[in-house]
Design a protein around this motif. Sequence first.
Motif, PDB file in Angstrom:
ATOM      1  N   ALA A  75       0.820  -1.212   0.000  1.00  0.00           N
ATOM      2  CA  ALA A  75       0.000   0.000   0.000  1.00  0.00           C
ATOM      3  C   ALA A  75       0.855   1.263   0.000  1.00  0.00           C
ATOM      4  CB  ALA A  75      -0.928   0.013   1.217  1.00  0.00           C
ATOM      5  N   ASP A  76       2.083   1.136   0.472  1.00  0.00           N
ATOM      6  CA  ASP A  76       2.955   2.297   0.599  1.00  0.00           C
ATOM      7  C   ASP A  76       4.333   1.930   0.053  1.00  0.00           C
ATOM      8  OD1 ASP A  76       4.589   4.387   1.370  1.00  0.00           O
ATOM      9  OD2 ASP A  76       3.852   4.466   3.426  1.00  0.00           O
ATOM     10  N   GLU A  77       4.687   2.485  -1.092  1.00  0.00           N
ATOM     11  CA  GLU A  77       5.957   2.149  -1.739  1.00  0.00           C
ATOM     12  C   GLU A  77       7.184   2.516  -0.897  1.00  0.00           C
ATOM     13  OE1 GLU A  77       6.534   0.314  -4.478  1.00  0.00           O
ATOM     14  OE2 GLU A  77       4.375  -0.010  -4.477  1.00  0.00           O
ATOM     15  N   HIS A  78       7.035   3.465   0.028  1.00  0.00           N
ATOM     16  CA  HIS A  78       8.158   3.795   0.911  1.00  0.00           C
ATOM     17  C   HIS A  78       8.597   2.566   1.702  1.00  0.00           C
ATOM     18  CE1 HIS A  78       6.542   7.908   0.322  1.00  0.00           C
ATOM     19  NE2 HIS A  78       7.827   8.175   0.232  1.00  0.00           N
ATOM     20  N   VAL A  79       7.644   1.755   2.100  1.00  0.00           N
ATOM     21  CA  VAL A  79       7.943   0.554   2.882  1.00  0.00           C
ATOM     22  C   VAL A  79       8.767  -0.418   2.049  1.00  0.00           C
ATOM     23  CG1 VAL A  79       6.922  -1.422   4.071  1.00  0.00           C
ATOM     24  CG2 VAL A  79       5.923   0.845   4.325  1.00  0.00           C
ATOM     25  N   THR A  80       8.475  -0.491   0.764  1.00  0.00           N
ATOM     26  CA  THR A  80       9.249  -1.355  -0.131  1.00  0.00           C
ATOM     27  C   THR A  80      10.726  -0.987  -0.068  1.00  0.00           C
ATOM     28  OG1 THR A  80       7.376  -1.611  -1.623  1.00  0.00           O
ATOM     29  CG2 THR A  80       9.540  -2.042  -2.540  1.00  0.00           C
ATOM     30  N   HIS A  81      11.024   0.291  -0.135  1.00  0.00           N
ATOM     31  CA  HIS A  81      12.418   0.746  -0.101  1.00  0.00           C
ATOM     32  C   HIS A  81      13.067   0.450   1.250  1.00  0.00           C
ATOM     33  CE1 HIS A  81      11.918   2.584  -3.976  1.00  0.00           C
ATOM     34  NE2 HIS A  81      10.870   3.248  -3.534  1.00  0.00           N
ATOM     35  N   ILE A  82      12.337   0.656   2.326  1.00  0.00           N
ATOM     36  CA  ILE A  82      12.869   0.387   3.662  1.00  0.00           C
ATOM     37  C   ILE A  82      13.237  -1.089   3.791  1.00  0.00           C
ATOM     38  CG2 ILE A  82      12.269   0.254   6.120  1.00  0.00           C
ATOM     39  CD1 ILE A  82      10.499   2.769   5.601  1.00  0.00           C
ATOM     40  N   VAL A  83      12.341  -1.958   3.364  1.00  0.00           N
ATOM     41  CA  VAL A  83      12.582  -3.397   3.485  1.00  0.00           C
ATOM     42  C   VAL A  83      13.716  -3.838   2.573  1.00  0.00           C
ATOM     43  CG1 VAL A  83      11.558  -5.683   3.096  1.00  0.00           C
ATOM     44  CG2 VAL A  83      10.272  -3.918   4.322  1.00  0.00           C
ATOM     45  N   GLN A  84      13.708  -3.401   1.338  1.00  0.00           N
ATOM     46  CA  GLN A  84      14.779  -3.785   0.412  1.00  0.00           C
ATOM     47  C   GLN A  84      16.140  -3.293   0.908  1.00  0.00           C
ATOM     48  OE1 GLN A  84      13.159  -2.191  -3.239  1.00  0.00           O
ATOM     49  NE2 GLN A  84      12.421  -4.204  -3.876  1.00  0.00           N
ATOM     50  N   ASP A  85      16.188  -2.080   1.410  1.00  0.00           N
ATOM     51  CA  ASP A  85      17.450  -1.552   1.943  1.00  0.00           C
ATOM     52  C   ASP A  85      17.907  -2.355   3.161  1.00  0.00           C
ATOM     53  OD1 ASP A  85      17.567   0.383  -0.027  1.00  0.00           O
ATOM     54  OD2 ASP A  85      16.884   2.018   1.287  1.00  0.00           O
ATOM     55  N   ALA A  86      16.984  -2.712   4.029  1.00  0.00           N
ATOM     56  CA  ALA A  86      17.333  -3.495   5.226  1.00  0.00           C
ATOM     57  C   ALA A  86      17.860  -4.872   4.844  1.00  0.00           C
ATOM     58  CB  ALA A  86      16.123  -3.618   6.147  1.00  0.00           C
ATOM     59  N   VAL A  87      17.227  -5.511   3.870  1.00  0.00           N
ATOM     60  CA  VAL A  87      17.667  -6.832   3.434  1.00  0.00           C
ATOM     61  C   VAL A  87      19.054  -6.735   2.800  1.00  0.00           C
ATOM     62  CG1 VAL A  87      17.177  -8.728   1.831  1.00  0.00           C
ATOM     63  CG2 VAL A  87      15.339  -7.770   3.227  1.00  0.00           C
ATOM     64  N   ARG A  88      19.263  -5.727   1.962  1.00  0.00           N
ATOM     65  CA  ARG A  88      20.579  -5.550   1.336  1.00  0.00           C
ATOM     66  C   ARG A  88      21.645  -5.264   2.403  1.00  0.00           C
ATOM     67  NH1 ARG A  88      17.839  -3.175  -3.142  1.00  0.00           N
ATOM     68  NH2 ARG A  88      17.817  -1.159  -2.118  1.00  0.00           N
ATOM     69  N   HIS A  89      21.306  -4.427   3.359  1.00  0.00           N
ATOM     70  CA  HIS A  89      22.241  -4.087   4.428  1.00  0.00           C
ATOM     71  C   HIS A  89      22.627  -5.338   5.234  1.00  0.00           C
ATOM     72  CE1 HIS A  89      24.236  -1.798   7.555  1.00  0.00           C
ATOM     73  NE2 HIS A  89      23.507  -2.461   8.442  1.00  0.00           N
TER      74      HIS A  89
END
Length: 93
Positions: A75-89
């Motif tokens: 529902a919120d694309e910002h969350v997509t970036h947060i999760v993807q960044d956390a997984v990459r980190h």
Amino acid sequence: MDERIAAAAELFKVLSSPVRLRVVHELTEGPRSVAELAAVVEASPTLMSQHLRVLRMAGLVDAEHEGRQRLYRIADEHVTHIVQDAVRHAAED
């Protein structure tokens, strides 16, 4: 406490569950049904529904009926970036 900080803390609290984090990560690929998500995450459909309810109540995912099933999506694309960044980190050495 600053309201923005409190809201961010609440977001991280919702995402602190490995199952919910995995669900959001899977939904970045596109909409999925409860059964599809349950299979990928290796959880029962009942447990998956409970996690999806938490994510919906937090405004992170929404659902719409497509035929006889309900499809969940981000529902919120910002969350997509947060999760993807956390997984990459987390994957970095």
